[in-house]
Design an enzyme around this catalytic site. Sequence first.
Site, PDB file in Angstrom:
ATOM      1  N   ASN A   6       0.838  -1.203   0.000  1.00 17.63           N
ATOM      2  CA  ASN A   6       0.000   0.000   0.000  1.00 17.63           C
ATOM      3  C   ASN A   6       0.867   1.245   0.000  1.00 17.63           C
ATOM      4  O   ASN A   6       1.926   1.293   0.623  1.00 17.63           O
ATOM      5  CB  ASN A   6      -1.031   0.011   1.141  1.00 17.63           C
ATOM      6  CG  ASN A   6      -0.472  -0.271   2.512  1.00 17.63           C
ATOM      7  OD1 ASN A   6       0.504  -0.998   2.674  1.00 17.63           O
ATOM      8  ND2 ASN A   6      -1.087   0.300   3.537  1.00 17.63           N
ATOM      9  N   GLU A   8       0.477   5.236   0.606  1.00 19.62           N
ATOM     10  CA  GLU A   8      -0.420   6.290   1.092  1.00 19.62           C
ATOM     11  C   GLU A   8       0.051   7.671   0.629  1.00 19.62           C
ATOM     12  O   GLU A   8       1.105   7.804   0.017  1.00 19.62           O
ATOM     13  CB  GLU A   8      -0.521   6.197   2.627  1.00 19.62           C
ATOM     14  CG  GLU A   8      -1.131   4.857   3.047  1.00 19.62           C
ATOM     15  CD  GLU A   8      -1.404   4.739   4.544  1.00 19.62           C
ATOM     16  OE1 GLU A   8      -0.948   5.594   5.332  1.00 19.62           O
ATOM     17  OE2 GLU A   8      -2.083   3.755   4.915  1.00 19.62           O
ATOM     18  N   GLU A  33      -3.194  -4.378  -3.157  1.00 24.43           N
ATOM     19  CA  GLU A  33      -3.731  -5.282  -4.183  1.00 24.43           C
ATOM     20  C   GLU A  33      -3.797  -4.584  -5.539  1.00 24.43           C
ATOM     21  O   GLU A  33      -3.450  -5.153  -6.571  1.00 24.43           O
ATOM     22  CB  GLU A  33      -5.135  -5.777  -3.792  1.00 24.43           C
ATOM     23  CG  GLU A  33      -5.174  -6.683  -2.577  1.00 24.43           C
ATOM     24  CD  GLU A  33      -5.258  -5.933  -1.246  1.00 24.43           C
ATOM     25  OE1 GLU A  33      -4.874  -4.743  -1.185  1.00 24.43           O
ATOM     26  OE2 GLU A  33      -5.704  -6.554  -0.270  1.00 24.43           O
ATOM     27  N   CYS A  73     -10.135  -5.199   0.259  1.00 25.75           N
ATOM     28  CA  CYS A  73     -11.291  -4.298   0.429  1.00 25.75           C
ATOM     29  C   CYS A  73     -12.206  -4.395  -0.797  1.00 25.75           C
ATOM     30  O   CYS A  73     -11.839  -4.970  -1.827  1.00 25.75           O
ATOM     31  CB  CYS A  73     -10.824  -2.862   0.652  1.00 25.75           C
ATOM     32  SG  CYS A  73     -10.270  -2.045  -0.848  1.00 25.75           S
ATOM     33  N   CYS A 126     -10.787  -3.129  -4.138  1.00 23.36           N
ATOM     34  CA  CYS A 126      -9.785  -4.056  -4.695  1.00 23.36           C
ATOM     35  C   CYS A 126     -10.457  -5.296  -5.270  1.00 23.36           C
ATOM     36  O   CYS A 126     -10.036  -5.809  -6.304  1.00 23.36           O
ATOM     37  CB  CYS A 126      -8.754  -4.440  -3.635  1.00 23.36           C
ATOM     38  SG  CYS A 126      -7.624  -3.075  -3.272  1.00 23.36           S
TER      39      CYS A 126
HETATM   40  N1  THU Z   1      -5.346  -1.363   2.394  1.00 20.38           N
HETATM   41  C1  THU Z   1      -4.822  -2.203   1.450  1.00 20.38           C
HETATM   42  O1  THU Z   1      -3.670  -2.049   1.011  1.00 20.38           O
HETATM   43  N2  THU Z   1      -5.604  -3.211   0.994  1.00 20.38           N
HETATM   44  C2  THU Z   1      -6.884  -3.451   1.400  1.00 20.38           C
HETATM   45  O2  THU Z   1      -7.556  -4.312   0.849  1.00 20.38           O
HETATM   46  C3  THU Z   1      -7.447  -2.698   2.513  1.00 20.38           C
HETATM   47  C4  THU Z   1      -6.674  -1.510   2.939  1.00 20.38           C
HETATM   48  C5  THU Z   1      -4.519  -0.249   2.866  1.00 20.38           C
HETATM   49  C6  THU Z   1      -5.030   1.109   2.471  1.00 20.38           C
HETATM   50  C7  THU Z   1      -4.443   1.980   3.550  1.00 20.38           C
HETATM   51  O3  THU Z   1      -3.115   2.333   3.170  1.00 20.38           O
HETATM   52  C8  THU Z   1      -4.374   1.066   4.763  1.00 20.38           C
HETATM   53  O4  THU Z   1      -4.469  -0.258   4.279  1.00 20.38           O
HETATM   54  C9  THU Z   1      -5.466   1.295   5.794  1.00 20.38           C
HETATM   55  O5  THU Z   1      -6.711   1.300   5.208  1.00 20.38           O
END
Ligand code: THU
Length: 160
Positions: A62, A64, A75, A112, A115
């Site tokens: 991830n 940010e 993902e 999520c 994704c």
């Molecule tokens: N996040 C993911 O990388 N994948 C997911 O399926 C759910 C959330 C990340 C996004 C954000 O950087 C952190 O997790 C908290 O939501």
Amino acid sequence: MKEIKIESTLYVFESIKETPEDVQKLMGNAAEARLEAYAPYSKFSVGVALLLDNGEVIIGSNQENASYPSGLCAERTAIYYKGAKYPKAKILRMAIIAGSQKNPTTTPIPPCGACRQAIAEYEVNQEFPIEIYFMGASGKVVKSDSLSNLLPLVFDKSVL
Ligand code: THU
């Protein structure tokens, strides 16, 4: 009016050691990718590894952003990179490992909703199911034989 029941089947392994060796290896790639997550705001790190039918492994974590909605999940980082680098390759398997940097996460963390929608696009196009394994930082591992178990009633190109 009639009732419709929707069923999904998932498999639960007590630990990563219970999964086949090649899955352990892919989850190891995801765990390495997780170390490079850029998650200074949520402090929740996610790592992903994709195994392709050409033998390549694509990773993602991830990413940010100070403008929160500009960030991207692990993902989608991985799957869009796959789309850019190996557009013709099929994705055989996806391994996801996720958890808080502050507290150890033992609950398996599924992708999520956004994704799932992104993964569906690739699964539908390649006409071959993507095996998905997901876990917390440690503990149980959940397996789905296809993205469709995680996203019933998919919205895809067939309705456009
Ligand atoms: N996040 C993911 O990388 N994948 C997911 O399926 C759910 C959330 C990340 C996004 C954000 O950087 C952190 O997790 C908290 O939501």
